[in-house]
Design an enzyme around this catalytic site. Structure first.
Site, PDB file in Angstrom:
ATOM      1  N   TYR A   1      -6.035  -1.168  -7.088  1.00 55.03           N
ATOM      2  CA  TYR A   1      -5.438  -2.396  -6.518  1.00 55.03           C
ATOM      3  C   TYR A   1      -4.831  -2.198  -5.121  1.00 55.03           C
ATOM      4  CZ  TYR A   1      -0.877  -1.336  -9.026  1.00 55.03           C
ATOM      5  OH  TYR A   1       0.282  -0.814  -9.511  1.00 55.03           O
ATOM      6  N   GLU A   2      -4.491  -3.305  -4.491  1.00 47.24           N
ATOM      7  CA  GLU A   2      -4.054  -3.327  -3.069  1.00 47.24           C
ATOM      8  C   GLU A   2      -5.118  -2.733  -2.140  1.00 47.24           C
ATOM      9  OE1 GLU A   2      -1.737  -5.177  -2.707  1.00 47.24           O
ATOM     10  OE2 GLU A   2      -0.684  -5.027  -4.615  1.00 47.24           O
ATOM     11  N   GLY A   3      -6.375  -3.023  -2.426  1.00 48.73           N
ATOM     12  CA  GLY A   3      -7.473  -2.457  -1.639  1.00 48.73           C
ATOM     13  C   GLY A   3      -7.928  -1.170  -2.278  1.00 48.73           C
TER      14      GLY A   3
ATOM     15  N   GLN B   1      -9.617   1.634   1.648  1.00 47.95           N
ATOM     16  CA  GLN B   1      -8.628   2.388   2.442  1.00 47.95           C
ATOM     17  C   GLN B   1      -9.322   3.358   3.395  1.00 47.95           C
ATOM     18  OE1 GLN B   1      -5.453   1.506   2.178  1.00 47.95           O
ATOM     19  NE2 GLN B   1      -6.011   0.141   0.507  1.00 47.95           N
TER      20      GLN B   1
ATOM     21  N   ARG C   1       0.822  -1.215   0.000  1.00 48.51           N
ATOM     22  CA  ARG C   1       0.000   0.000   0.000  1.00 48.51           C
ATOM     23  C   ARG C   1       0.855   1.265   0.000  1.00 48.51           C
ATOM     24  NH1 ARG C   1      -5.219  -2.117   3.676  1.00 48.51           N
ATOM     25  NH2 ARG C   1      -5.952  -3.422   1.949  1.00 48.51           N
TER      26      ARG C   1
END
Lengths: 598, 598
Positions: A442-444, A449, A298
């Site tokens: 991506y990555e959440g 977030q 992140r």
């Protein structure tokens, strides 16, 4: 063709003049010897590598993309990518901030942060190959068995092998509790893993002889949901006890995604057909182990957008000075030309300064966070380690979401400066926009977030960590509150610092009655928090600049920094007024809409 | 693959229930017979054509793009495009709102507006071919000689030939005063035209036997700058006196641009090598003549983004109902499933409702403007014609910039609803984003639109036209000010109506001292004006919905409309708070930045 000049001066300013990185590192036994000269020298070389080796492959990599040979399941990366990786290994860049125990250079994360910002400016798609590998290294370093560490960490450190993270499946991305990939225990203590993964960045490529996949899967007796997920190490080629590469494992790339951007990176569908793996960490605790990697990722994604913001800005600035079109509203500026350069127009400046402010605010925050990471991992005082970790946890979703939303906005604005030429591929601006777009997803996703920030990191501990950041703000306000020259920076910051406490409590109370109130406010809340953080760093940077100017320093860098800070507080920071208003409008206007969304 | 359902019900609501189009048309002799049933029937068929014939070619056209044969200078459009155009002619769609004198069907522009919204939803790249042709038709209809009209208008009306507008050159887009293409008078009264044009949409294609280019160029004795530009008609094939196609003219496509989106449309570099043309309108008055086309094109570009907003919304809504992932924060909603559909999450709803509100507000404004155009051209009362034209001139930059900025934001949000899948080409969402991006740039960038609005249309006549719009707002506030049920819509609108007068005067005064103050405020100002207009139409739509509900109508359409209006006022309209604040921050923070932008 676009240009890129590593922003070394601004990095040095943040590290040495604002954050006193050298002094901070002196307190960390493992980095006590790392002085400013060393950092600067490494980054100067790193900037050259980024600008000279990987930047020239950015547009060509986008145009060519990756090719899958369906017969062999091998992926060919764009022309020149493989050779650039060989140079990357040759230069020792893979090992920059890795543990010396496994062959790493042991440099602090602040150095890695700045190096990777430049790499992302130069070529996000290329940089994802070593970037993801670094996440796999972190995860194994934290959770691997001694055998796994001994066998894999030296190769991941040197970059001879790369790593991936295999989480997503077709039916689940955010909700990993639903994942179905199965791991069956074997008599020898290994596992046979079967299932399908999608969206695996760098899942297959031609850079290295082996690829180390970290795969989430379920044991046969695992509980349902996210509490029944374990993590496994599944190499592309099995590794013999002596570290040599053995036979091909049953994990292969079944297809490549055709995407909006980052074409140079292979986004793979991965098929596991009884692939042999070993467990990383405890059974059913795979998500926790993977989170080491996720947190690093992140921060890394925020850094991708920081890099794109910087390079888009540099090119838009150059174009705005060069392109002549129309006259200034306030009178001709370039009398010797048929028209004025478009930088005379207020809105062109606004677009440029927005990108510049987002880059400089983001850079300050990102370096601050990298330093927190160094302290969390290496400070001798346990309390400092704990505090640093908590502050980093608070700021991680802000880095991820605020920097990537800003980065998309900035690349779109920089593209807009080019007018019609910004829409044409050869100028490179539209690629920055397409590449930047994935970082919000991506990555959440950025919504995830915001829920992580507001629900977990802020309300989850009754605002305790946020209050700690508020203390930093309060101390600066206290210190500079009577300095007239700082008033334009300190006053709005102080107001927001007061407002956000009340704002947070309001949402907390409403959320206790109805959890959807938290969900309805979260995205607006994250941007307000982002501006609190950016406002704090811009005020600190302005403080340093004013002191230098007062001391007689005539370097125009300091005047430039003040101008950017003024622009930020005048034109970007006031967004908080609307954000708090729309957040306060609550959840009803969103949730009482079944007829509208029928 | 994406879906598309023509939003006929909402179009009918705006036309018949809000704007009383039938009654308005009765006052126009040329449209007095066009009743609601006719309009609805045409649009139902038009919707089928859009959804069934051109929508299926959208993704394939993007993937395939256009191909130039460099030897013949001919362009091959994507597979199926040419055949769809044949069906378009067969259905008589090209002639929809054209003059019956030249074979047109003479339907009002409101019909054409709705038809083109659907065509843009279905396939923006395809729709640009006939769309630009329509602009050329308008320009010739207004400024052509009797001979030009007789020779060209029947073929442009039927669609047998298409038209283009050739303005931009490599060194000038916004600043047409700098253009260099030359026109030399010939003994027979024609002109030989030489130069290079770029970014010519639909400049070459395989749909028709001939293409009619409208080209800006300079006469040998022309004054410098924009007062020395004339307009010429330059056909691809010369046209014989009997209307038959003659020999090839020296205007040809020298290259195709590789673009971020609208791949199905051929964006051509056009070479004129002594091409033979005839003058349209007066010498050196070419820009004025071309502006007929530009104004139509600006409305058309807003309509492109309206179409993309609608289709992106429909697909995001369907996905949000179908995709299950995580549980609702306020408790499980779909007990029979492994997770809840993502539409339970407040922020997913916010993204969907943002797109929906932008589509519905934009549709109301666009249909209102089309009706103004019908009145401007056809009303028997000269004052009505003049007033309609002025109001349309005020609203044109708002349609162009506000709808295209909103459309980009909406397509990005709809893509975000899809998570990682939104980044993959096969879902079609990323194409909507790429296609929508150009609409903020071409036909005058959105910055140029904002200067046109604030500088020319508002301050240029001391706010007189804006005051006329303010009177409409005032009348609605007067009418509904005591209706408690309307308070949530009327109150914020009334406040902004008051604020904007003061806000405009402030900028006007500051602008008299320093013209850069106008440039610094313009973009923010345009969005404030956009929200005033959207707020007015949402209040009027809510008024109709509330009356229907009060009268016992149980059609859920009216409840849906109220929910969308509530969302709009709660979550989007408050943006005006920040916009007025940042506009008021003035030009200094932008212009006093030479060190920062060094």
């Amino acid at each position: 063709m676009p240009v890129y000049n590593p922003p070394l001066r601004d990095m040095q300013f943040v590290m040495h003049e604002v954050l006193n990185v050298e002094a901070e590192l002196k307190a960390l036994p493992s980095h006590a010897e790392t002085d400013a000269d060393t950092i600067n020298a490494v980054l100067e070389e790193g900037g050259k590598f980024a600008a000279e080796i990987v930047f020239p492959l950015n547009i060509s990599g986008d145009a060519e993309g990756c090719q899958l040979d369906k017969a062999t399941h091998e992926v060919k990366t764009p022309t020149g990518f493989k050779e650039a990786y060989a140079k990357y290994l040759e230069g020792g860049w893979a090992a920059l901030s890795c543990d010396p125990e496994y062959g790493g250079q042991g440099l602090p994360f602040v150095v890695n942060q700045c190096f990777y910002e430049m790499m992302n400016s130069a070529n996000q798609a290329w940089t994802m190959y070593p970037g993801l590998s670094h996440g796999a290294y972190e995860c194994l370093h934290a959770h691997g068995t001694p055998e796994q560490k001994a066998l894999y960490l030296p190769k991941l450190t040197s970059g001879e092998w790369t790593g991936t993270m295999c989480l997503t499946e077709p039916h689940c991305g955010t909700d990993l509790g639903m994942l179905r990939t199965k791991a069956e225990p074997q008599a020898d203590g290994s596992y046979k893993i079967t299932g399908q993964k999608i969206f695996i960045s760098a899942g297959e490529h031609d850079f290295t002889e082996n690829i180390v996949h970290l795969v989430l899967a379920r044991l046969p007796d695992a509980p349902k949901g996210s509490k029944g997920i374990s993590l496994f190490l599944v190499p592309k080629f099995k590794v013999n006890a002596d570290g040599s590469v053995g036979e091909r494992n049953a994990i292969y790339c079944g297809g490549l995604e055709h995407k909006m951007g980052i074409h140079g990176n292979a986004t793979c569908q991965m098929i596991l057909d009884g692939a042999v793996g070993t467990m990383v960490g405890e059974p059913n605790k795979g998500l926790a182990a993977m989170f080491v990697m996720m947190n690093a990722a992140r921060l890394g994604v925020g850094n991708q957008s920081l890099g794109l913001t910087e390079v888009a800005y540099q090119n838009a600035l150059a174009y705005a000075k060069d392109r002549i079109q129309m006259r200034s509203l306030s009178g001709t500026k370039a009398k010797d030309k048929d028209a004025d350069p478009i930088i005379v127009h207020p809105d062109v400046r606004k677009m440029l300064l927005t990108a510049k402010a987002y880059a400089e605010g983001g850079r300050a925050l990102a370096i601050y966070c990298a330093l927190l990471l160094d302290k969390e991992l290496n400070h001798p005082d346990e309390k400092v380690r704990k505090d640093s970790g908590e502050m980093l946890a608070l700021l991680t979703p802000i880095i991820k979401a605020f920097l990537t939303d800003n980065g998309f906005e900035a690349t779109v604005m920089c593209q807009q400066v080019f007018g019609g030429h910004g829409y044409i591929k050869e100028w490179g601006m539209e690629q920055f926009v397409r590449d930047a777009r994935i970082n919000m997803i991506y990555e959440g996703t950025n919504t995830v977030q915001s829920l992580d920030l507001l629900g977990r990191k802020v309300l989850g501990n009754q605002g305790a960590t946020l209050k700690k950041f508020g203390k930093l703000v309060g101390a600066l306000v206290e210190e500079e509150g009577v300095n007239e020259k700082m008033a334009e920076f300190i006053n709005p910051l102080a107001v927001l610092g007061d407002q956000i406490t009340k704002f947070t409590m309001e949402i907390g109370f409403k959320g206790m009655r109805n959890a959807d109130e938290v969900g309805a406010a979260a995205v607006d809340y994250l941007r307000v928090a982002g501006h609190l953080v950016f406002g704090y760093f811009f005020a600190r940077m302005a403080q340093v600049a004013l002191r230098q100017i007062a001391a007689g320093n005539t370097d125009p860098f300091y005047v430039a920094k003040l101008q950017t800070a003024r622009f930020y507080f005048a034109k970007l920071f006031p967004e908080t007024a609307t954000l708090m208003r729309t957040a306060r409008a609550g959840s009803k206007a969103l949730m009482d809409t079944d007829a509208a969304l029928a």
